[in-house]
Design an enzyme around this catalytic site. Structure first.
Site, PDB file in Angstrom:
ATOM      1  N   HIS A   1      -1.359   0.907   4.501  1.00 41.22           N
ATOM      2  CA  HIS A   1      -1.577  -0.411   3.903  1.00 41.22           C
ATOM      3  C   HIS A   1      -0.609  -1.443   4.465  1.00 41.22           C
ATOM      4  CE1 HIS A   1       2.033  -0.426   1.251  1.00 41.22           C
ATOM      5  NE2 HIS A   1       1.897   0.875   1.353  1.00 41.22           N
TER       6      HIS A   1
ATOM      7  N   CYS B   1      -0.352   5.991   0.341  1.00 45.82           N
ATOM      8  CA  CYS B   1       1.056   5.727   0.064  1.00 45.82           C
ATOM      9  C   CYS B   1       1.297   5.682  -1.445  1.00 45.82           C
ATOM     10  CB  CYS B   1       1.459   4.402   0.704  1.00 45.82           C
ATOM     11  SG  CYS B   1       3.230   4.053   0.653  1.00 45.82           S
TER      12      CYS B   1
ATOM     13  N   CYS C   1       3.961  -2.290   4.157  1.00 49.10           N
ATOM     14  CA  CYS C   1       4.417  -0.969   3.709  1.00 49.10           C
ATOM     15  C   CYS C   1       5.930  -0.833   3.866  1.00 49.10           C
ATOM     16  CB  CYS C   1       3.709   0.121   4.511  1.00 49.10           C
ATOM     17  SG  CYS C   1       4.176   1.798   4.019  1.00 49.10           S
TER      18      CYS C   1
ATOM     19  N   ARG D   1       0.960  -0.916  -5.332  1.00 47.89           N
ATOM     20  CA  ARG D   1      -0.082  -1.919  -5.119  1.00 47.89           C
ATOM     21  C   ARG D   1      -1.380  -1.324  -4.584  1.00 47.89           C
ATOM     22  NH1 ARG D   1       3.514  -5.445  -1.183  1.00 47.89           N
ATOM     23  NH2 ARG D   1       3.936  -3.286  -0.512  1.00 47.89           N
TER      24      ARG D   1
ATOM     25  N   ASP E   1       2.952   3.512  -2.855  1.00 45.03           N
ATOM     26  CA  ASP E   1       3.102   2.100  -3.204  1.00 45.03           C
ATOM     27  C   ASP E   1       2.235   1.738  -4.408  1.00 45.03           C
ATOM     28  OD1 ASP E   1       2.637  -0.885  -3.047  1.00 45.03           O
ATOM     29  OD2 ASP E   1       3.978  -0.670  -1.333  1.00 45.03           O
TER      30      ASP E   1
END
Length: 242
Positions: free
Chosen positions: A120, A61, A123, A65, A63
């Protein structure tokens, strides 16, 4: 000399910084890399300057993080990374864009032996799949996440989820399974899977605990990656090469 991951400063920032502060932080980080980290790793980067030979392709992803090199403690050159909203892999022929191109290049040109699809926890893309109304002002994201519709349907029709948190966790896993199925439709992938020359993996990374659960195709379930046996999502080779 092995890559020094400890040189990466692990700290978060307050959400109220200005745009100027954010830019300065990024530029200062580059300066630290250029003058402190790079000199210690110069030999590695010289080797990487004209060629790459990654161990695996890592589809995850976008993302912020999720940092594949950090969570797998990989060095530059180890992972061929593709990041997108929801760690999506469109089925072959549906959308011949960046993800499909990256897969074909990784398999055919770079000869990677492993492809990991990694979802993850928490999400935002999966939250949006569960709440499509939240995407009314983001038509491009809405269209992209249709590639996760199969996972949403599987969860809706099969999971008696007790609450939204449980539904999100199950959907995150089902989305990884769905994208593994899409991945197998790509001719370059299918051919090497059939010969036993490529291995595929489905992971879900938990941000808070650092745990990774991996899909085991034989059992049809996710198991801890750090258990006694590494779970595999790879189908049995039909034309194994001796």
């Amino acid at each position: 000399m092995p890559y020094k991951h400890q040189a990466i400063p692990l700290h978060t920032h307050e959400g109220n910084e200005t745009a100027e502060q954010a830019l300065h932080s990024i530029v200062d980080g580059f300066k630290r890399f250029r003058h402190e980290v790079f000199p210690q790793q110069e030999e590695l980067f010289k080797k990487l300057a004209t060629a790459q030979n990654p161990r695996a392709m890592f589809i995850t992803c976008a993302d912020s993080r999720v940092v594949p090199e950090l969570i797998t403690q990989s060095s530059p050159g180890d992972l061929f990374v593709n990041r997108n909203v929801g760690n999506v892999v469109p089925a072959y022929g549906q959308m011949m864009g960046g993800v499909s191109t990256a897969i074909e290049y990784a398999v055919m040109a770079l000869g990677v032996q492993h492809i990991v699809i990694c979802g993850h926890s928490d999400c935002g893309a999966m939250k949006a799949v569960l709440n499509p109304a939240s995407l009314e002002t983001m038509p491009t994201v809405k269209a992209w996440l249709r590639h996760a519709e199969v996972a949403r349907t599987v969860v809706a029709e099969n999971c008696n989820c007790g609450n939204d948190q449980e539904a999100l966790a199950v959907l995150t896993e089902e989305n990884v399974v769905a994208q593994l199925d899409h991945l197998r439709t790509h001719p370059s992938v299918a051919a090497k899977l059939a010969r036993g020359q490529l291995f595929i993996h489905g992971w879900v990374y938990d941000i808070e605990s650092s745990q990774i659960r991996a899909y085991d195709a034989e059992l049809g379930s996710f198991l801890p990656l750090d258990g006694d046996k590494v779970p595999m999502a790879t189908p049995r080779a039909r034309y194994p090469q001796g």
